[in-house]
Design a protein around this motif. Structure first.
Motif, short mmCIF file in Angstrom:
data_model
loop_
_atom_site.label_atom_id
_atom_site.label_comp_id
_atom_site.label_asym_id
_atom_site.label_seq_id
_atom_site.Cartn_x
_atom_site.Cartn_y
_atom_site.Cartn_z
N ILE A 1 34.54 93.61 36.89
CA ILE A 1 33.94 92.28 36.90
C ILE A 1 33.60 91.85 38.32
O ILE A 1 32.54 91.26 38.58
CB ILE A 1 34.88 91.26 36.23
N ALA B 1 29.85 90.88 39.73
CA ALA B 1 29.63 89.55 40.28
C ALA B 1 29.43 89.57 41.79
O ALA B 1 29.37 88.51 42.43
CB ALA B 1 30.83 88.66 39.94
N ALA C 1 32.72 93.52 29.40
CA ALA C 1 32.00 92.46 28.70
C ALA C 1 32.87 91.79 27.64
O ALA C 1 32.88 90.56 27.52
CB ALA C 1 30.73 93.03 28.07
N GLU D 1 36.00 89.86 29.68
CA GLU D 1 35.64 88.71 30.50
C GLU D 1 35.14 87.53 29.68
O GLU D 1 35.54 86.39 29.91
CB GLU D 1 34.57 89.13 31.53
N THR D 2 34.27 87.80 28.72
CA THR D 2 33.67 86.70 27.97
C THR D 2 34.70 86.02 27.06
O THR D 2 34.76 84.79 27.01
CB THR D 2 32.48 87.20 27.14
N VAL E 1 29.44 83.49 30.87
CA VAL E 1 28.48 84.17 31.74
C VAL E 1 27.41 83.16 32.14
O VAL E 1 26.72 82.61 31.29
CB VAL E 1 27.84 85.38 31.04
N HIS E 2 27.28 82.92 33.43
CA HIS E 2 26.34 81.91 33.91
C HIS E 2 24.97 82.49 34.23
O HIS E 2 23.99 81.74 34.28
CB HIS E 2 26.90 81.19 35.13
N ILE F 1 22.29 86.20 33.89
CA ILE F 1 21.98 87.57 33.50
C ILE F 1 20.62 87.91 34.12
O ILE F 1 19.74 87.06 34.19
CB ILE F 1 21.92 87.72 31.96
N CYS G 1 24.15 90.21 22.30
CA CYS G 1 25.48 90.79 22.44
C CYS G 1 25.98 91.43 21.15
O CYS G 1 26.17 90.74 20.14
CB CYS G 1 26.46 89.71 22.90
N THR H 1 30.17 84.97 36.50
CA THR H 1 30.92 84.53 35.33
C THR H 1 31.81 83.39 35.80
O THR H 1 32.18 83.32 36.97
CB THR H 1 31.77 85.66 34.72
#
Length: 405
Positions: A161, A165, A232, A235-236, A279-280, A282, A352, A391
């Motif tokens: 992650i 990021a 993925a 984290e989400t 997630v802010h 992509i 997703c 994120t």
């Protein structure tokens, strides 16, 4: 004469402390912004981010440099038939009977095991003691991996992650991510080869035996997918559970409604995905010149899509800066499908694949947490803050409650 506003800097400490104020400025004044340090165009309006996720002109070739170095080549980089076949190979494990019958018990067991460690204490940090552990434990369990290795998975997950990021390209973060790629491959490839010879009822076995039109997944394909799932999926869901609980704790009347009617949890989750998505941003890479709000983007450019800005666009949502699980402009029925209105899971062909798994984990987790602490309140004096740029989620959610037998 009023001064013209300056374009917010995504890499600045001010942005990290409060991105939502910057999102308003970007949407209003800089809907298409060239960010020199990131070498990327930044888009923030709902209509533009929606287009970037849906229209074929916007490819995912940016993942060749953004994801492949740490994961290997994944489904996110593929197009056309290759993508369709790979998605068809993995998707059945994350929906329908496979999810309900095989993996729901795994999810419920892991949630209860974590809750048993604090149910009698009367206080818990939902982030440190539950949310950061729950999805990683579930994924390891689903794959049929050894419980004693979960600490290593959490370390790898954290490193991956951080790599994804790493917008400022910190060399130490990059090296740690590349090291994780090597360590994860050294761990997973022998496990995959052993599992092919001893197929079971776990997700890894499902991936090993999956076949469509004579196409199956190679050891490298499976390893890359497991790495992607670890990052993925972990984290989400981690940040979604923590954010959902914090949103409800900050709105006691909505928390009371959810406690009374647990069928409102999907609505609360959908609104959390809109209001404070895990997630802010992509990225996408257009294959041809495209026109967006504010100007043109040339083919081959990197486009950073600000999901969290688009999800609070007043042109799309009423009172967008308010958390309201009862809002009428966010349909819950489609919120966890490729027809979703919010943009937190992306849209279109790269929607997703684990959205229903995330929904199941969040519903189970929030139900279990509300069962064990029906009178939960934030610790007196606590003021949880969000952290992260790529994120984002609360760093800590300390809660006090009366233990239930």
């Amino acid at each position: 004469m009023a001064r013209a506003p300056e374009a917010p800097d995504i890499l600045s400490p001010e942005f990290a402390a409060d991105p939502y104020s910057s999102y308003r400025v970007l949407r209003d004044e800089f809907p298409l912004l060239w960010h020199e340090p990131m070498q990327s165009y930044v888009v923030s309006r709902y209509e533009d981010v929606q287009r970037a996720f849906r229209e074929p002109a916007f490819t995912t070739r940016n993942y060749d440099w953004q994801l492949e170095p740490v994961h290997g080549r994944t489904i996110l980089q593929m197009d056309g038939r290759e993508h369709a076949v790979r998605r068809a190979l993995v998707a059945p494990a994350f929906r329908g009977r496979e999810l309900d019958e095989k993996f729901l018990p795994v999810i419920e067991r892991n949630s209860r095991q974590l809750i048993d460690t604090f149910r009698a204490q009367g206080r818990v940090d939902i982030v440190a003691d539950y949310a950061t552990r729950f999805p990683i434990n579930v994924i390891a369990d689903m794959l049929g991996l050894r419980a004693q290795d979960r600490g290593r998975f959490r370390g790898w997950y954290t490193s991956i992650i951080a790599f994804l990021a790493n917008l400022s390209q910190d060399p130490e973060v990059t090296e740690a991510g590349l090291r994780t790629q090597r360590e994860f491959a050294e761990y997973m490839i022998p496990v995959i080869r052993e599992r092919r010879n001893n197929l079971g009822d776990d997700l890894l076995s499902t991936l090993c035996r999956a076949e469509i039109d004579g196409t199956s997944m190679s050891d490298e394909d499976i390893k890359a997918f497991c790495s992607l799932l670890l990052a993925a999926g972990g984290e989400t869901t981690d940040k979604a559970i923590a954010s959902l609980m914090l949103n409800l704790l900050n709105h006691p009347e909505q928390m009371a409604a959810v406690r009374k009617d647990r069928d409102l949890i999907p609505q609360a989750f959908a609104e959390t995905l809109r209001f404070s998505p895990p997630v802010h941003m992509i990225m996408r890479q257009p294959a041809e010149d495209v026109e967006l709000s504010g100007g043109a983007v040339p083919a081959g450019s990197t486009v950073t899509c600000l999901i969290a800005a688009a999800n609070r666009d007043p042109q799309r949502y009423a009172n967008p800066d308010s958390f309201d699980l009862f809002r009428t402009d966010l349909p819950t029925k489609t919120a966890f499908s490729a027809a979703a209105d919010h943009l937190a899971f992306a849209l279109g062909r790269h929607f997703c694949v684990g959205a229903l798994l995330a929904k199941t984990e969040v519903e189970v987790g929030v139900n279990h947490l509300l069962d064990v602490m029906p009178d939960a309140v934030l610790e007196p004096g606590a003021t949880p803050v969000e952290q992260g740029v790529f994120t984002r989620g609360p760093a800590s959610v300390p809660v006090r409650f009366t233990p239930v037998a």
